[in-house]
Structure formats: C-alpha cells, structure tokens
Design a protein around this motif. Structure first.
Motif, short mmCIF file in Angstrom:
data_model
loop_
_atom_site.label_atom_id
_atom_site.label_comp_id
_atom_site.label_asym_id
_atom_site.label_seq_id
_atom_site.Cartn_x
_atom_site.Cartn_y
_atom_site.Cartn_z
N PRO A 81 9.47 3.43 9.09
CA PRO A 81 9.94 4.74 8.37
C PRO A 81 9.00 4.86 7.01
O PRO A 81 8.63 5.63 6.57
N TYR A 82 8.93 3.39 6.35
CA TYR A 82 8.40 3.29 5.13
C TYR A 82 6.93 3.87 5.24
O TYR A 82 6.44 4.43 4.39
N CYS A 83 6.14 3.17 6.02
CA CYS A 83 4.75 3.34 6.27
C CYS A 83 4.43 5.10 6.65
O CYS A 83 3.68 5.69 6.39
N ILE A 84 5.49 5.63 7.59
CA ILE A 84 5.20 6.96 8.08
C ILE A 84 5.44 7.69 6.60
O ILE A 84 4.56 8.58 6.42
N ALA A 85 6.35 7.42 5.66
CA ALA A 85 6.62 8.46 4.64
C ALA A 85 5.37 7.97 3.51
O ALA A 85 4.89 9.17 3.05
N SER A 86 5.04 6.74 3.42
CA SER A 86 3.87 6.45 2.21
C SER A 86 2.49 7.22 2.95
O SER A 86 1.92 7.91 2.04
N HIS A 87 2.15 7.07 3.95
CA HIS A 87 1.09 7.29 4.38
C HIS A 87 1.04 8.89 4.79
O HIS A 87 -0.02 9.83 4.64
N THR A 88 2.15 9.69 5.03
CA THR A 88 2.23 10.90 5.21
C THR A 88 1.81 11.67 3.91
O THR A 88 1.07 12.78 3.90
N ALA A 89 2.66 11.03 2.75
CA ALA A 89 2.08 11.56 1.50
C ALA A 89 0.54 11.32 1.40
O ALA A 89 0.16 12.29 0.63
N ALA A 90 0.08 10.37 1.40
CA ALA A 90 -1.35 9.99 1.20
C ALA A 90 -2.37 11.11 2.01
O ALA A 90 -3.13 11.55 1.58
N ALA A 91 -1.75 11.24 3.28
CA ALA A 91 -2.54 12.10 4.05
C ALA A 91 -2.42 13.72 3.46
O ALA A 91 -3.51 14.39 3.14
#
Length: 129
Positions: A81-91
């Motif tokens: 979940p952490y990486c999903i949120a972080s990299h969705t924001a970056a995407a």
C-alpha cells in the motif's frame, strides 16, 4: 502498525541529512517521506537504497511516466500500500490521468489472473517463444 524509528531531518546526523537533501533536490520537494525516514535508522541501507532508486528511476530508454506506471503495477502485485500510494502520486505528477490509472489496474488484474491460470495449469511454452 506504524514504525517507531522515523528519523526526522532535525534529528538526523550529517550523513542522513546529506541523503535527505539529495532526495529533496532530486525530487524537487520540500520534505522527505516516511519510507526514507524509516530507512534512516540504518544509514547504509538508506544510502544504498536511495542511490539504487535514483539510478533506476533516472531518465533513460523509458520515460519517467512509464517507469512510475511499472512501479505502481509491481507494487499492486506485491500488495504494498505504501508504494502504491507513493508511486501513484509520482505517476500523476509525471502525467498519469484517471483513465490511464484505470487501464493500468485492468492490465495488472488481467495479468495476475492469466499468470495464475498459466501457472496452475502448468501451461508449457509454445514453440518459438
């Protein structure tokens, strides 16, 4: 469950601050997110991980958006979940639209389903693959 060992900038030693400064400069942000604050409890891991991530995500044959989309897809598959949120924001910052996000999730879901089917049935490779 939360981590109890965040290292905030003001409490970081000079080695950790140098990495934090590089993160903020490279990402053009004014803060360091929790992932890096957790790793800072182990400066060797912090430095190694940041240098590797910075190198892998740097401009190359794949553009920034493509790299972030891949990161989101793998994070979904790995259930992070952490990486999903972080990299969705970056995407999103790199140009991902809601339509692209929806299509990405459809591809991730389809790949997960067909991967499991192929694995479960132990489908042999076709000639020429």
């Amino acid at each position: 469950m939360t981590s109890k060992h965040f290292i905030e900038y003001e409490h970081a030693n000079s080695r950790v601050r140098a990495v934090y400064d590089d993160i903020m400069h490279t990402r053009q942000v004014d803060h360091v997110n929790n992932f890096w604050k957790c790793l800072a409890a182990h400066p060797d891991t912090l430095e190694r991980t940041w240098q590797s991530l910075k190198q892998v995500m740097a401009p190359g044959a794949l553009d920034a958006l493509t790299k972030e989309l891949i990161y989101v897809a793998v994070s979904v598959t790995n259930n992070c979940p952490y990486c999903i949120a972080s990299h969705t924001a970056a995407a999103r910052k790199a140009g991902m639209t809601d339509e692209m996000f929806g299509e990405l999730q459809a591809v991730v879901g389809m790949a997960s389903e067909t991967n499991r089917l192929a694995t479960g049935y132990r489908v042999p490779l076709d000639d020429g693959l």
